[in-house]
Design a protein around this motif. Structure first.
Motif, mmCIF file in Angstrom:
data_model
loop_
_atom_site.group_PDB
_atom_site.id
_atom_site.type_symbol
_atom_site.label_atom_id
_atom_site.label_comp_id
_atom_site.label_asym_id
_atom_site.label_seq_id
_atom_site.Cartn_x
_atom_site.Cartn_y
_atom_site.Cartn_z
ATOM 1 N N THR A 147 0.855 -1.187 0.000
ATOM 2 C CA THR A 147 0.000 0.000 0.000
ATOM 3 C C THR A 147 0.886 1.230 0.000
ATOM 4 N N GLU A 148 0.449 2.249 -0.749
ATOM 5 C CA GLU A 148 1.161 3.519 -0.757
ATOM 6 C C GLU A 148 0.148 4.651 -0.818
ATOM 7 N N ILE A 149 0.586 5.830 -0.426
ATOM 8 C CA ILE A 149 -0.266 7.012 -0.576
ATOM 9 C C ILE A 149 -0.278 7.362 -2.061
ATOM 10 N N TYR A 150 -1.446 7.345 -2.654
ATOM 11 C CA TYR A 150 -1.598 7.674 -4.065
ATOM 12 C C TYR A 150 -1.758 9.177 -4.259
ATOM 13 N N ASP A 151 -2.567 9.802 -3.381
ATOM 14 C CA ASP A 151 -2.828 11.230 -3.519
ATOM 15 C C ASP A 151 -3.445 11.763 -2.231
ATOM 16 N N ILE A 152 -3.181 13.002 -1.953
ATOM 17 C CA ILE A 152 -3.960 13.751 -0.965
ATOM 18 C C ILE A 152 -4.814 14.663 -1.818
ATOM 19 N N SER A 153 -6.082 14.262 -1.976
ATOM 20 C CA SER A 153 -6.909 14.843 -3.025
ATOM 21 C C SER A 153 -7.644 16.113 -2.628
ATOM 22 N N ASP A 154 -7.747 16.382 -1.344
ATOM 23 C CA ASP A 154 -8.482 17.579 -0.945
ATOM 24 C C ASP A 154 -8.154 17.926 0.502
ATOM 25 N N VAL A 155 -8.114 19.202 0.771
ATOM 26 C CA VAL A 155 -7.932 19.718 2.130
ATOM 27 C C VAL A 155 -8.962 20.821 2.310
ATOM 28 N N PHE A 156 -9.681 20.780 3.413
ATOM 29 C CA PHE A 156 -10.703 21.793 3.630
ATOM 30 C C PHE A 156 -10.826 22.066 5.120
ATOM 31 N N GLU A 157 -11.203 23.281 5.428
ATOM 32 C CA GLU A 157 -11.395 23.652 6.822
ATOM 33 C C GLU A 157 -12.813 23.286 7.231
ATOM 34 N N ALA A 158 -12.930 22.508 8.291
ATOM 35 C CA ALA A 158 -14.247 22.116 8.793
ATOM 36 C C ALA A 158 -14.856 23.303 9.528
ATOM 37 N N PHE A 159 -16.119 23.531 9.295
ATOM 38 C CA PHE A 159 -16.796 24.676 9.891
ATOM 39 C C PHE A 159 -17.231 24.377 11.314
ATOM 40 N N GLU A 160 -17.469 25.423 12.053
ATOM 41 C CA GLU A 160 -17.954 25.276 13.427
ATOM 42 C C GLU A 160 -19.378 24.737 13.423
ATOM 43 N N GLU A 161 -19.762 24.150 14.519
ATOM 44 C CA GLU A 161 -21.132 23.660 14.654
ATOM 45 C C GLU A 161 -22.102 24.829 14.707
ATOM 46 N N ASP A 162 -23.298 24.604 14.160
ATOM 47 C CA ASP A 162 -24.330 25.622 14.283
ATOM 48 C C ASP A 162 -25.047 25.456 15.619
ATOM 49 N N GLU A 163 -26.070 26.264 15.845
ATOM 50 C CA GLU A 163 -26.764 26.247 17.135
ATOM 51 C C GLU A 163 -27.507 24.941 17.402
ATOM 52 N N ASN A 164 -27.709 24.112 16.365
ATOM 53 C CA ASN A 164 -28.390 22.828 16.539
ATOM 54 C C ASN A 164 -27.406 21.664 16.693
ATOM 55 N N GLY A 165 -26.121 21.975 16.767
ATOM 56 C CA GLY A 165 -25.107 20.936 16.927
ATOM 57 C C GLY A 165 -24.713 20.264 15.621
ATOM 58 N N VAL A 166 -25.017 20.887 14.476
ATOM 59 C CA VAL A 166 -24.681 20.323 13.171
ATOM 60 C C VAL A 166 -23.391 20.959 12.663
ATOM 61 N N ARG A 167 -22.504 20.141 12.146
ATOM 62 C CA ARG A 167 -21.244 20.619 11.586
ATOM 63 C C ARG A 167 -21.161 20.147 10.143
ATOM 64 N N GLU A 168 -20.904 21.076 9.234
ATOM 65 C CA GLU A 168 -20.647 20.704 7.846
ATOM 66 C C GLU A 168 -19.210 20.220 7.765
ATOM 67 N N VAL A 169 -19.035 18.970 7.395
ATOM 68 C CA VAL A 169 -17.708 18.385 7.346
ATOM 69 C C VAL A 169 -17.105 18.498 5.958
ATOM 70 N N TYR A 170 -17.928 18.407 4.929
ATOM 71 C CA TYR A 170 -17.388 18.440 3.583
ATOM 72 C C TYR A 170 -18.417 19.008 2.625
ATOM 73 N N SER A 171 -17.950 19.834 1.720
ATOM 74 C CA SER A 171 -18.801 20.411 0.689
ATOM 75 C C SER A 171 -17.939 20.659 -0.533
ATOM 76 N N LYS A 172 -18.453 20.268 -1.694
ATOM 77 C CA LYS A 172 -17.691 20.455 -2.921
ATOM 78 C C LYS A 172 -18.661 20.653 -4.069
ATOM 79 N N TYR A 173 -18.444 21.678 -4.881
ATOM 80 C CA TYR A 173 -19.245 21.874 -6.075
ATOM 81 C C TYR A 173 -18.761 20.899 -7.153
ATOM 82 N N ILE A 174 -19.709 20.290 -7.857
ATOM 83 C CA ILE A 174 -19.355 19.382 -8.924
ATOM 84 C C ILE A 174 -20.145 19.722 -10.173
#
Length: 94
Positions: free
Chosen positions: A60-87
């Motif tokens: 096994t080897e590292i093939y790619d580090i394909s994306d880096v993103f800053e995780a957003f803070e939780e909202d008032e309901n305890g929900v955190r957006e972990v990943y978002s990408k336009y396609i």
């Protein structure tokens, strides 16, 4: 906190099939550079050869580090957006 997508490439000796594994890591660091370093070190822990049940070497080897993103803070309901990408779905306008 950063999210980092790492793609690992694995293969069994003398076999043609290659498997790719995508993993998403969350890394708590003060900046992107340090987060990438920590994620790479973690992923390298998967990159050790071993013998499978058929006594064939799996590599096994590292093939790619394909994306880096800053995780957003939780909202008032305890929900955190972990990943978002336009396609682009190549012309699909629904």
């Amino acid at each position: 906190m950063y999210g980092i997508k790492v793609i690992l490439k694995s293969w069994v000796e003398n076999e043609d099939e290659i498997l790719y594994e995508e993993m998403i890591l969350t890394v708590r660091e003060e900046n992107e550079k340090l987060a990438l370093k920590k994620a790479k070190e973690y992923a390298e822990g998967y990159c050790k050869d071993y013998l499978n049940a058929d006594k064939k070497k799996v590599s096994t080897e590292i093939y790619d580090i394909s994306d880096v993103f800053e995780a957003f803070e939780e909202d008032e309901n305890g929900v955190r957006e972990v990943y978002s990408k336009y396609i682009n779905l190549l012309g699909k306008n629904e």
